[in-house]
Design a protein around this motif. Structure first.
Motif, short mmCIF file in Angstrom:
data_model
loop_
_atom_site.label_atom_id
_atom_site.label_comp_id
_atom_site.label_asym_id
_atom_site.label_seq_id
_atom_site.Cartn_x
_atom_site.Cartn_y
_atom_site.Cartn_z
N VAL A 172 2.54 15.79 2.60
CA VAL A 172 2.29 15.29 3.96
C VAL A 172 0.88 15.61 4.44
CG1 VAL A 172 4.71 15.26 4.67
CG2 VAL A 172 3.36 17.31 5.08
N ILE A 173 0.37 16.80 4.08
CA ILE A 173 -0.98 17.16 4.50
C ILE A 173 -2.01 16.28 3.81
CG2 ILE A 173 -2.72 19.00 4.39
CD1 ILE A 173 -0.40 20.97 5.03
N ALA A 174 -1.83 16.06 2.51
CA ALA A 174 -2.78 15.20 1.77
C ALA A 174 -2.77 13.78 2.34
CB ALA A 174 -2.44 15.19 0.29
N LEU A 175 -1.59 13.24 2.58
CA LEU A 175 -1.51 11.87 3.09
C LEU A 175 -2.07 11.77 4.51
CD1 LEU A 175 1.97 10.88 1.67
CD2 LEU A 175 -0.22 9.86 1.04
N LYS A 176 -1.79 12.75 5.35
CA LYS A 176 -2.24 12.70 6.75
C LYS A 176 -3.74 12.92 6.87
CE LYS A 176 -1.87 12.87 11.28
NZ LYS A 176 -1.89 11.63 11.99
N SER A 229 0.83 -1.20 0.00
CA SER A 229 0.00 0.00 0.00
C SER A 229 0.87 1.26 0.00
CB SER A 229 -0.91 -0.01 1.23
OG SER A 229 -1.53 1.24 1.41
N SER A 230 1.85 1.30 0.88
CA SER A 230 2.75 2.46 0.94
C SER A 230 3.52 2.62 -0.36
CB SER A 230 3.73 2.32 2.11
OG SER A 230 3.04 2.39 3.33
N TRP A 231 3.93 1.52 -0.94
CA TRP A 231 4.65 1.54 -2.21
C TRP A 231 3.77 2.14 -3.31
CZ3 TRP A 231 4.50 -2.43 -6.37
CH2 TRP A 231 5.51 -2.27 -7.31
N LEU A 232 2.50 1.74 -3.35
CA LEU A 232 1.58 2.26 -4.36
C LEU A 232 1.33 3.76 -4.15
CD1 LEU A 232 -1.00 -0.68 -4.53
CD2 LEU A 232 0.65 0.00 -6.31
N GLU A 235 7.16 5.99 5.31
CA GLU A 235 7.48 4.94 4.33
C GLU A 235 7.22 5.42 2.91
OE1 GLU A 235 4.97 1.67 5.44
OE2 GLU A 235 6.30 1.02 7.06
N ILE A 236 6.09 6.10 2.70
CA ILE A 236 5.70 6.54 1.36
C ILE A 236 6.69 7.57 0.82
CG2 ILE A 236 3.95 7.85 0.08
CD1 ILE A 236 1.86 6.49 2.00
N LEU A 237 7.08 8.52 1.67
CA LEU A 237 7.94 9.61 1.21
C LEU A 237 9.42 9.36 1.44
CD1 LEU A 237 5.79 12.67 2.32
CD2 LEU A 237 5.84 11.53 0.10
N PHE A 259 -6.23 13.75 4.17
CA PHE A 259 -7.15 13.25 3.16
C PHE A 259 -7.12 11.73 3.09
CE2 PHE A 259 -6.21 17.41 0.70
CZ PHE A 259 -7.05 18.11 1.55
N GLU A 260 -5.94 11.15 3.23
CA GLU A 260 -5.79 9.70 3.14
C GLU A 260 -5.75 9.02 4.50
OE1 GLU A 260 -6.14 8.35 0.15
OE2 GLU A 260 -6.34 10.45 -0.42
N GLU A 261 -5.68 9.82 5.56
CA GLU A 261 -5.69 9.32 6.95
C GLU A 261 -4.58 8.31 7.20
OE1 GLU A 261 -9.72 8.02 7.61
OE2 GLU A 261 -10.47 10.07 7.55
N LYS A 262 -3.40 8.62 6.67
CA LYS A 262 -2.23 7.76 6.87
C LYS A 262 -1.54 8.13 8.18
CE LYS A 262 -2.49 5.42 3.11
NZ LYS A 262 -2.87 4.03 3.21
N SER A 263 -0.93 7.15 8.80
CA SER A 263 -0.18 7.39 10.04
C SER A 263 1.17 8.03 9.69
CB SER A 263 0.05 6.07 10.78
OG SER A 263 0.97 5.27 10.05
N ILE A 264 1.83 8.57 10.71
CA ILE A 264 3.15 9.16 10.51
C ILE A 264 4.10 8.11 9.94
CG2 ILE A 264 5.14 10.22 11.69
CD1 ILE A 264 2.66 12.07 11.55
N LEU A 265 4.03 6.89 10.46
CA LEU A 265 4.89 5.81 9.99
C LEU A 265 4.64 5.52 8.50
CD1 LEU A 265 6.98 3.59 10.50
CD2 LEU A 265 5.11 2.12 11.25
N GLU A 266 3.37 5.44 8.12
CA GLU A 266 3.05 5.17 6.72
C GLU A 266 3.53 6.30 5.81
OE1 GLU A 266 -1.02 2.57 6.69
OE2 GLU A 266 -1.16 4.58 7.55
N ILE A 267 3.33 7.54 6.24
CA ILE A 267 3.79 8.68 5.45
C ILE A 267 5.31 8.63 5.32
CG2 ILE A 267 3.91 11.21 5.31
CD1 ILE A 267 1.24 11.24 6.90
#
Length: 188
Positions: free
Chosen positions: A148-152, A72-75, A164-166, A154-162
């Motif tokens: 970071v704002i969009a992921l946190k 998911s984070s990779w995508l 990983e993504i970035l 709008f996508e409700e991602k955790s700090i850890l997931e963000i």
């Protein structure tokens, strides 16, 4: 079976039979498309970005190495890169409420009593206008804050997931979110 174990099993299936990629596609298409739509506010562009995301994932899935970063984070990372590419290349156009309604991007009208329907539409229009205002303010901010704002939020991602993504440290992500929110508050 845990989520990471399920993903590893799915990756093994995809490596053996590329047709199994359809399972991954079905699992994440709506989330990736929604993320792209919230970042770009353009239905057609979001479809293109999502298609590119999954095409690149399909082409690189055999090279994906399990290092504790979820699929998911990779995508999301691929999608973020595609969105950034379009912004850099200015391959997007302004969007209007009419075009969003034509493309069914937002379902504003439900059949209820006229008063309830009117109230609901007014509230949703206000929410939509607030979202558009925030989106426009976000577009004027540097990309690092947009991401970071969009992921946190709008996508409700955790700090850890963000993180990983970035590919950035947790502390950096927290700092970017904090500074980005402050910049948004200052601009509104």
């Amino acid at each position: 079976m845990t989520e990471p174990e399920k993903e590893q099993l799915l990756l093994e299936k995809i490596r053996r039979d590329p047709k199994e990629f359809g399972v991954l596609f079905d699992l994440y298409y709506n989330r990736i498309f929604g993320y792209a739509l919230r970042r770009t506010l353009n239905y057609d562009l979001s479809k293109d970005i999502t298609a590119e995301t999954f095409l690149k994932a399909f082409l690189k899935i055999k090279d994906f190495k399990w290092k504790g970063i979820s699929v998911s984070s990779w995508l999301y990372k691929i999608s973020t890169n595609e969105i950034n590419y379009y912004y850099r290349k200015k391959k997007y156009s302004a969007v209007s409420l009419d075009s969003l309604l034509e493309n069914d991007a937002f379902d504003l009208i439900k059949k209820e009593s006229l008063e309830e329907e009117s109230d609901k539409i007014e509230k949703e229009l206000k929410d939509h206008n607030d979202f558009i205002l925030i989106q426009k303010k976000l577009e004027m901010m540097p990309e690092k804050y947009q991401e970071v704002i969009a992921l946190k939020y709008f996508e409700e991602k955790s700090i850890l997931e963000i993180s990983e993504i970035l590919g950035k440290k947790d502390g950096t992500i927290k700092s970017l979110i904090s500074r980005g929110i402050q910049k948004l508050r200052d601009s509104v």
